[in-house]
Design a protein around this motif. Structure first.
Motif, PDB file in Angstrom:
ATOM      1  N   ALA A 151       0.799  -1.224   0.000  1.00  0.00           N
ATOM      2  CA  ALA A 151       0.000   0.000   0.000  1.00  0.00           C
ATOM      3  C   ALA A 151       0.838   1.283   0.000  1.00  0.00           C
ATOM      4  O   ALA A 151       0.359   2.327  -0.453  1.00  0.00           O
ATOM      5  CB  ALA A 151      -0.940   0.013   1.205  1.00  0.00           C
ATOM      6  N   THR A 152       2.051   1.243   0.510  1.00  0.00           N
ATOM      7  CA  THR A 152       2.835   2.467   0.660  1.00  0.00           C
ATOM      8  C   THR A 152       2.996   3.255  -0.641  1.00  0.00           C
ATOM      9  O   THR A 152       2.803   4.480  -0.640  1.00  0.00           O
ATOM     10  CB  THR A 152       4.210   2.146   1.279  1.00  0.00           C
ATOM     11  OG1 THR A 152       4.011   1.637   2.601  1.00  0.00           O
ATOM     12  CG2 THR A 152       5.078   3.392   1.355  1.00  0.00           C
ATOM     13  N   PRO A 153       3.340   2.643  -1.778  1.00  0.00           N
ATOM     14  CA  PRO A 153       3.452   3.436  -3.011  1.00  0.00           C
ATOM     15  C   PRO A 153       2.156   4.144  -3.384  1.00  0.00           C
ATOM     16  O   PRO A 153       2.171   5.308  -3.805  1.00  0.00           O
ATOM     17  CB  PRO A 153       3.843   2.398  -4.066  1.00  0.00           C
ATOM     18  CG  PRO A 153       4.495   1.304  -3.287  1.00  0.00           C
ATOM     19  CD  PRO A 153       3.752   1.240  -1.994  1.00  0.00           C
ATOM     20  N   GLY A 154       1.024   3.455  -3.236  1.00  0.00           N
ATOM     21  CA  GLY A 154      -0.255   4.082  -3.546  1.00  0.00           C
ATOM     22  C   GLY A 154      -0.588   5.213  -2.595  1.00  0.00           C
ATOM     23  O   GLY A 154      -1.132   6.249  -3.001  1.00  0.00           O
ATOM     24  N   LEU A 155      -0.250   5.051  -1.324  1.00  0.00           N
ATOM     25  CA  LEU A 155      -0.527   6.092  -0.341  1.00  0.00           C
ATOM     26  C   LEU A 155       0.388   7.289  -0.539  1.00  0.00           C
ATOM     27  O   LEU A 155       0.033   8.417  -0.191  1.00  0.00           O
ATOM     28  CB  LEU A 155      -0.387   5.522   1.065  1.00  0.00           C
ATOM     29  CG  LEU A 155      -1.490   4.514   1.426  1.00  0.00           C
ATOM     30  CD1 LEU A 155      -1.126   3.743   2.687  1.00  0.00           C
ATOM     31  CD2 LEU A 155      -2.832   5.219   1.612  1.00  0.00           C
ATOM     32  N   ILE A 156       1.562   7.081  -1.111  1.00  0.00           N
ATOM     33  CA  ILE A 156       2.421   8.211  -1.486  1.00  0.00           C
ATOM     34  C   ILE A 156       1.728   9.053  -2.553  1.00  0.00           C
ATOM     35  O   ILE A 156       1.741  10.291  -2.499  1.00  0.00           O
ATOM     36  CB  ILE A 156       3.781   7.702  -1.996  1.00  0.00           C
ATOM     37  CG1 ILE A 156       4.611   7.156  -0.831  1.00  0.00           C
ATOM     38  CG2 ILE A 156       4.552   8.803  -2.716  1.00  0.00           C
ATOM     39  CD1 ILE A 156       5.908   6.490  -1.261  1.00  0.00           C
ATOM     40  N   LEU A 157       1.091   8.389  -3.513  1.00  0.00           N
ATOM     41  CA  LEU A 157       0.366   9.137  -4.544  1.00  0.00           C
ATOM     42  C   LEU A 157      -0.845   9.849  -3.951  1.00  0.00           C
ATOM     43  O   LEU A 157      -1.178  10.971  -4.346  1.00  0.00           O
ATOM     44  CB  LEU A 157      -0.070   8.195  -5.661  1.00  0.00           C
ATOM     45  CG  LEU A 157      -0.534   8.896  -6.946  1.00  0.00           C
ATOM     46  CD1 LEU A 157       0.585   9.748  -7.516  1.00  0.00           C
ATOM     47  CD2 LEU A 157      -0.978   7.880  -7.977  1.00  0.00           C
ATOM     48  N   ALA A 161       4.442  15.995   2.772  1.00  0.00           N
ATOM     49  CA  ALA A 161       3.425  14.951   2.935  1.00  0.00           C
ATOM     50  C   ALA A 161       4.004  13.570   2.648  1.00  0.00           C
ATOM     51  O   ALA A 161       3.719  12.600   3.362  1.00  0.00           O
ATOM     52  CB  ALA A 161       2.243  15.236   2.006  1.00  0.00           C
ATOM     53  N   ILE A 162       4.818  13.464   1.596  1.00  0.00           N
ATOM     54  CA  ILE A 162       5.436  12.174   1.257  1.00  0.00           C
ATOM     55  C   ILE A 162       6.360  11.718   2.375  1.00  0.00           C
ATOM     56  O   ILE A 162       6.378  10.538   2.755  1.00  0.00           O
ATOM     57  CB  ILE A 162       6.196  12.295  -0.078  1.00  0.00           C
ATOM     58  CG1 ILE A 162       5.211  12.476  -1.237  1.00  0.00           C
ATOM     59  CG2 ILE A 162       7.067  11.054  -0.310  1.00  0.00           C
ATOM     60  CD1 ILE A 162       5.873  12.844  -2.549  1.00  0.00           C
ATOM     61  N   VAL A 186      10.399   9.569  -9.902  1.00  0.00           N
ATOM     62  CA  VAL A 186       8.996   9.379 -10.300  1.00  0.00           C
ATOM     63  C   VAL A 186       8.080  10.241  -9.434  1.00  0.00           C
ATOM     64  O   VAL A 186       7.134  10.871  -9.936  1.00  0.00           O
ATOM     65  CB  VAL A 186       8.608   7.891 -10.201  1.00  0.00           C
ATOM     66  CG1 VAL A 186       7.104   7.707 -10.424  1.00  0.00           C
ATOM     67  CG2 VAL A 186       9.386   7.071 -11.214  1.00  0.00           C
ATOM     68  N   MET A 187       8.350  10.289  -8.125  1.00  0.00           N
ATOM     69  CA  MET A 187       7.538  11.126  -7.232  1.00  0.00           C
ATOM     70  C   MET A 187       7.650  12.601  -7.612  1.00  0.00           C
ATOM     71  O   MET A 187       6.651  13.331  -7.630  1.00  0.00           O
ATOM     72  CB  MET A 187       7.971  10.916  -5.785  1.00  0.00           C
ATOM     73  CG  MET A 187       7.550   9.587  -5.187  1.00  0.00           C
ATOM     74  SD  MET A 187       7.954   9.448  -3.415  1.00  0.00           S
ATOM     75  CE  MET A 187       9.631   8.811  -3.511  1.00  0.00           C
ATOM     76  N   ALA A 188       8.862  13.045  -7.934  1.00  0.00           N
ATOM     77  CA  ALA A 188       9.058  14.442  -8.308  1.00  0.00           C
ATOM     78  C   ALA A 188       8.346  14.773  -9.614  1.00  0.00           C
ATOM     79  O   ALA A 188       7.686  15.816  -9.735  1.00  0.00           O
ATOM     80  CB  ALA A 188      10.558  14.739  -8.432  1.00  0.00           C
ATOM     81  N   PHE A 230      -2.683   7.024 -13.187  1.00  0.00           N
ATOM     82  CA  PHE A 230      -2.073   6.829 -11.879  1.00  0.00           C
ATOM     83  C   PHE A 230      -1.566   5.404 -11.653  1.00  0.00           C
ATOM     84  O   PHE A 230      -0.641   5.189 -10.874  1.00  0.00           O
ATOM     85  CB  PHE A 230      -3.059   7.199 -10.767  1.00  0.00           C
ATOM     86  CG  PHE A 230      -3.201   8.673 -10.571  1.00  0.00           C
ATOM     87  CD1 PHE A 230      -2.328   9.554 -11.177  1.00  0.00           C
ATOM     88  CD2 PHE A 230      -4.213   9.193  -9.780  1.00  0.00           C
ATOM     89  CE1 PHE A 230      -2.446  10.928 -10.995  1.00  0.00           C
ATOM     90  CE2 PHE A 230      -4.352  10.562  -9.594  1.00  0.00           C
ATOM     91  CZ  PHE A 230      -3.458  11.433 -10.207  1.00  0.00           C
ATOM     92  N   THR A 231      -2.151   4.419 -12.337  1.00  0.00           N
ATOM     93  CA  THR A 231      -1.717   3.036 -12.129  1.00  0.00           C
ATOM     94  C   THR A 231      -0.265   2.805 -12.558  1.00  0.00           C
ATOM     95  O   THR A 231       0.514   2.240 -11.785  1.00  0.00           O
ATOM     96  CB  THR A 231      -2.668   2.060 -12.839  1.00  0.00           C
ATOM     97  OG1 THR A 231      -3.938   2.082 -12.172  1.00  0.00           O
ATOM     98  CG2 THR A 231      -2.117   0.638 -12.803  1.00  0.00           C
ATOM     99  N   PRO A 232       0.162   3.219 -13.759  1.00  0.00           N
ATOM    100  CA  PRO A 232       1.584   3.013 -14.086  1.00  0.00           C
ATOM    101  C   PRO A 232       2.520   3.799 -13.180  1.00  0.00           C
ATOM    102  O   PRO A 232       3.637   3.342 -12.903  1.00  0.00           O
ATOM    103  CB  PRO A 232       1.690   3.489 -15.548  1.00  0.00           C
ATOM    104  CG  PRO A 232       0.483   4.300 -15.795  1.00  0.00           C
ATOM    105  CD  PRO A 232      -0.582   3.752 -14.914  1.00  0.00           C
ATOM    106  N   ILE A 233       2.075   4.953 -12.690  1.00  0.00           N
ATOM    107  CA  ILE A 233       2.908   5.719 -11.759  1.00  0.00           C
ATOM    108  C   ILE A 233       3.085   4.935 -10.462  1.00  0.00           C
ATOM    109  O   ILE A 233       4.199   4.804  -9.933  1.00  0.00           O
ATOM    110  CB  ILE A 233       2.280   7.095 -11.489  1.00  0.00           C
ATOM    111  CG1 ILE A 233       2.282   7.939 -12.761  1.00  0.00           C
ATOM    112  CG2 ILE A 233       3.026   7.823 -10.371  1.00  0.00           C
ATOM    113  CD1 ILE A 233       1.533   9.259 -12.642  1.00  0.00           C
ATOM    114  N   ILE A 234       1.984   4.394  -9.944  1.00  0.00           N
ATOM    115  CA  ILE A 234       2.044   3.621  -8.698  1.00  0.00           C
ATOM    116  C   ILE A 234       2.861   2.352  -8.886  1.00  0.00           C
ATOM    117  O   ILE A 234       3.702   2.003  -8.046  1.00  0.00           O
ATOM    118  CB  ILE A 234       0.622   3.291  -8.217  1.00  0.00           C
ATOM    119  CG1 ILE A 234      -0.113   4.572  -7.800  1.00  0.00           C
ATOM    120  CG2 ILE A 234       0.657   2.299  -7.054  1.00  0.00           C
ATOM    121  CD1 ILE A 234      -1.589   4.384  -7.583  1.00  0.00           C
ATOM    122  N   GLU A 235       2.644   1.652 -10.010  1.00  0.00           N
ATOM    123  CA  GLU A 235       3.379   0.413 -10.246  1.00  0.00           C
ATOM    124  C   GLU A 235       4.869   0.677 -10.449  1.00  0.00           C
ATOM    125  O   GLU A 235       5.718  -0.137 -10.064  1.00  0.00           O
ATOM    126  CB  GLU A 235       2.796  -0.326 -11.450  1.00  0.00           C
ATOM    127  CG  GLU A 235       1.404  -0.890 -11.217  1.00  0.00           C
ATOM    128  CD  GLU A 235       1.359  -1.855 -10.042  1.00  0.00           C
ATOM    129  OE1 GLU A 235       2.348  -2.577  -9.815  1.00  0.00           O
ATOM    130  OE2 GLU A 235       0.339  -1.898  -9.340  1.00  0.00           O
TER     131      GLU A 235
END
Length: 253
Positions: free
Chosen positions: A61-67, A118-119, A146-148, A207-212
């Protein structure tokens, strides 16, 4: 030299102004920094055991919660930009010969820095809850990239939405899809576990490819395909937001 330094000086002034506004708005601070942490606690402690993700749910869940942390801070930016337009403050800046780019850049940079806070808060809580990443230093740099890129793209699109809105209230509503899209992605559960129709939407939305891509970097198994798709989406969204905001600024200011 004056031509180069004046926009930078104007941008720094606009950035300080935006941070003062953020500091005076407890709701903005809550949405940007605390709400993602609350969502993490809810999903991990309340719903986490109900999801079969093939491993520890906190790691999934952590990558998705970062988004989600990036998304939740956007409404304050849209409202702030729209408020500036509605109150005529932008026209005052024009009279004062403030760089046009500085007005927009100040909002974008303030949003990016707020997202970074927040991240950091989400990651700190994730580690406290048991999140562990086998990623190397290079993979962490990839995840940060990717986050940036996501934060920059979302910030420019949010500024454009805020400038296009007629009122601050409608500006706040205009970013609701950006807040809701992560919930219909692979952020919370794998897309293949969703129902027909929703599954296809989740697989092909941006958002899915970003999270993946983030998930791949943080788990030590980066995916070139997801990362390329994520960066392509970020570039497209960022360019659209930048051009749209500049065009709206020229038209309305």
């Amino acid at each position: 030299m004056i031509t180069l330094t004046a926009p930078l000086a104007d941008s720094s002034i606009m950035l300080r102004r935006n941070f003062k506004h953020i500091a005076r708005s407890p709701v903005t601070i809550f949405n940007a920094a605390l709400m993602p942490v609350v969502m993490m606690l809810i999903f991990v402690y309340v719903f986490g055991s109900a999801f079969d993700v093939g491993g520890d749910y906190i790691d999934y869940a952590t990558p998705g919660l970062i988004l989600l942390a990036i998304s939740y801070g956007l409404s304050g930016t849209a409202v702030s930009v729209s408020g500036d337009m509605a109150k005529g403050i932008i026209n005052r800046f024009k009279v004062m010969d403030v760089s046009r780019g500085a007005v927009l850049t100040g909002h974008v940079v303030a949003t990016i820095l707020t997202n970074a806070v927040a991240i950091a808060a989400v990651l700190a809580v994730a580690f406290a809850l048991g999140f562990r990443s086998p990623a190397t230093a290079l993979e962490w740099l990839g995840a940060i990239g990717v986050m940036a890129a996501t934060s920059v793209a979302a910030s420019w699109l949010t500024v454009a939405l805020g400038m296009a809105a007629k009122t601050p209230e409608s500006a706040g509503m205009s970013v609701v899809p950006l807040i809701m899209l992560p919930f219909v992605s692979s952020a919370i559960v794998p897309a293949e576990k969703m129902g027909q129709g929703v599954r296809q939407f989740a697989q092909y939305q941006p958002f899915t490819p970003i999270i993946e891509s983030l998930r791949g970097f943080l788990t030590g198994h980066p995916s070139g395909g997801y990362t390329a798709a994520a960066l392509a989406w970020c570039a497209g969204i960022g360019i659209i937001g930048f051009l749209w905001s500049r065009a709206t600024f020229s038209k309305r200011a």
